[in-house]
Design a protein around this motif. Structure first.
Motif, PDB file in Angstrom:
ATOM      1  N   VAL A  58     -10.155  30.507 -52.844  1.00 20.81           N
ATOM      2  CA  VAL A  58      -8.894  30.853 -53.314  1.00 20.81           C
ATOM      3  C   VAL A  58      -8.282  29.508 -54.074  1.00 20.81           C
ATOM      4  CG1 VAL A  58      -6.621  31.270 -52.550  1.00 20.81           C
ATOM      5  CG2 VAL A  58      -8.179  32.602 -51.289  1.00 20.81           C
ATOM      6  N   ASN A  59      -8.631  28.509 -53.309  1.00 18.53           N
ATOM      7  CA  ASN A  59      -8.264  27.285 -54.116  1.00 18.53           C
ATOM      8  C   ASN A  59      -8.813  26.976 -55.520  1.00 18.53           C
ATOM      9  OD1 ASN A  59      -6.257  26.391 -52.087  1.00 18.53           O
ATOM     10  ND2 ASN A  59      -7.454  25.082 -51.022  1.00 18.53           N
ATOM     11  N   SER A  60     -10.060  27.380 -55.513  1.00 20.35           N
ATOM     12  CA  SER A  60     -10.878  27.079 -56.822  1.00 20.35           C
ATOM     13  C   SER A  60     -10.565  28.077 -57.879  1.00 20.35           C
ATOM     14  CB  SER A  60     -12.145  27.305 -56.499  1.00 20.35           C
ATOM     15  OG  SER A  60     -12.848  28.731 -56.200  1.00 20.35           O
ATOM     16  N   GLN A  61      -9.820  29.233 -57.495  1.00 15.86           N
ATOM     17  CA  GLN A  61      -8.916  30.290 -58.327  1.00 15.86           C
ATOM     18  C   GLN A  61      -7.606  30.047 -58.749  1.00 15.86           C
ATOM     19  OE1 GLN A  61     -10.945  32.350 -60.285  1.00 15.86           O
ATOM     20  NE2 GLN A  61     -12.628  32.114 -59.368  1.00 15.86           N
ATOM     21  N   ASP A  62      -7.019  28.971 -58.015  1.00 12.36           N
ATOM     22  CA  ASP A  62      -5.676  28.594 -58.145  1.00 12.36           C
ATOM     23  C   ASP A  62      -4.687  29.597 -57.711  1.00 12.36           C
ATOM     24  OD1 ASP A  62      -5.977  26.044 -59.729  1.00 12.36           O
ATOM     25  OD2 ASP A  62      -6.071  27.075 -61.538  1.00 12.36           O
ATOM     26  N   GLY A  63      -5.324  30.267 -56.601  1.00  9.74           N
ATOM     27  CA  GLY A  63      -4.721  31.296 -55.353  1.00  9.74           C
ATOM     28  C   GLY A  63      -4.111  30.445 -54.623  1.00  9.74           C
ATOM     29  N   THR A  64      -3.554  31.417 -53.589  1.00  9.93           N
ATOM     30  CA  THR A  64      -2.783  30.707 -52.225  1.00  9.93           C
ATOM     31  C   THR A  64      -3.135  31.492 -51.090  1.00  9.93           C
ATOM     32  OG1 THR A  64      -0.906  32.301 -52.198  1.00  9.93           O
ATOM     33  CG2 THR A  64      -0.601  30.048 -53.250  1.00  9.93           C
ATOM     34  N   LEU A  65      -3.502  30.910 -49.976  1.00  4.41           N
ATOM     35  CA  LEU A  65      -3.850  31.616 -48.685  1.00  4.41           C
ATOM     36  C   LEU A  65      -2.928  31.103 -47.476  1.00  4.41           C
ATOM     37  CD1 LEU A  65      -5.898  33.216 -47.143  1.00  4.41           C
ATOM     38  CD2 LEU A  65      -6.948  30.938 -46.754  1.00  4.41           C
ATOM     39  N   LYS A  66      -2.527  32.211 -46.925  1.00  3.33           N
ATOM     40  CA  LYS A  66      -1.390  32.035 -45.783  1.00  3.33           C
ATOM     41  C   LYS A  66      -1.985  32.666 -44.491  1.00  3.33           C
ATOM     42  CE  LYS A  66       3.503  32.426 -44.687  1.00  3.33           C
ATOM     43  NZ  LYS A  66       4.781  32.586 -45.514  1.00  3.33           N
ATOM     44  N   ILE A  67      -2.021  32.030 -43.390  1.00  2.00           N
ATOM     45  CA  ILE A  67      -2.190  32.908 -42.054  1.00  2.00           C
ATOM     46  C   ILE A  67      -0.829  32.678 -41.419  1.00  2.00           C
ATOM     47  CG2 ILE A  67      -3.657  32.382 -40.150  1.00  2.00           C
ATOM     48  CD1 ILE A  67      -5.410  32.579 -42.570  1.00  2.00           C
ATOM     49  N   VAL A  68      -0.646  34.239 -40.891  1.00  2.00           N
ATOM     50  CA  VAL A  68       0.672  34.215 -40.244  1.00  2.00           C
ATOM     51  C   VAL A  68       0.143  35.101 -38.864  1.00  2.00           C
ATOM     52  CG1 VAL A  68       1.804  34.531 -42.176  1.00  2.00           C
ATOM     53  CG2 VAL A  68       1.007  36.525 -41.363  1.00  2.00           C
ATOM     54  N   GLY A  69       1.236  35.344 -38.021  1.00  2.00           N
ATOM     55  CA  GLY A  69       1.139  35.964 -36.870  1.00  2.00           C
ATOM     56  C   GLY A  69       0.180  35.132 -35.664  1.00  2.00           C
ATOM     57  N   LEU A  70       0.097  34.057 -35.666  1.00  2.00           N
ATOM     58  CA  LEU A  70      -0.852  33.409 -34.587  1.00  2.00           C
ATOM     59  C   LEU A  70       0.105  33.395 -33.256  1.00  2.00           C
ATOM     60  CD1 LEU A  70      -1.800  30.149 -36.661  1.00  2.00           C
ATOM     61  CD2 LEU A  70      -3.217  32.304 -36.161  1.00  2.00           C
ATOM     62  N   SER A  71      -0.789  33.680 -32.426  1.00  2.00           N
ATOM     63  CA  SER A  71      -0.387  33.560 -30.928  1.00  2.00           C
ATOM     64  C   SER A  71      -0.311  32.140 -30.594  1.00  2.00           C
ATOM     65  CB  SER A  71      -1.307  34.405 -29.907  1.00  2.00           C
ATOM     66  OG  SER A  71      -2.704  33.572 -29.937  1.00  2.00           O
TER      67      SER A  71
END
Length: 102
Positions: free
Chosen positions: A70-83
């Motif tokens: 994702v970073n190599s394509q100038d995008g974003t990644l977000k991880i949510v809902g972690l216990s």
């Protein structure tokens, strides 16, 4: 060892809902579902792990690999809902320092 990965696309994001166990057996399926989402420039991916009951180091590796794509394509990644347990795993491995984790 079961995993369910559902992808919903909106105008701005890919929302990925993961349920089950992410381990050495199921991580390849997760990776195969996430990888195509990283192909487009500026992809924005939100992965909801609220349904994940188990995650091992192979599963963590999938998220790091996808983050790099994702970073190599100038995008974003977000991880949510972690216990609490998963958040602790992301913390002690240092992943919270390189990834947007909520």
């Amino acid at each position: 060892m079961n995993i369910n990965v559902e992808v919903k696309e909106t105008e701005r994001y890919f929302h990925v809902y993961v349920e089950g166990e992410v381990d050495v057996y199921t991580a390849p399926k997760l990776h195969d579902r996430l990888l195509p989402l990283t192909k487009d420039p500026n992809s924005n991916i939100v992965i909801d792990l609220s349904g994940v009951t188990y995650l091992d180091s192979v599963g963590l590796g999938v998220f790091v690999n996808i983050l790099n794509k994702v970073n190599s394509q100038d995008g974003t990644l977000k991880i949510v809902g972690l216990s609490k347990r998963l958040h602790k795993l992301f913390s002690i491995t240092g992943i919270v320092d390189i990834m947007n984790v909520k």
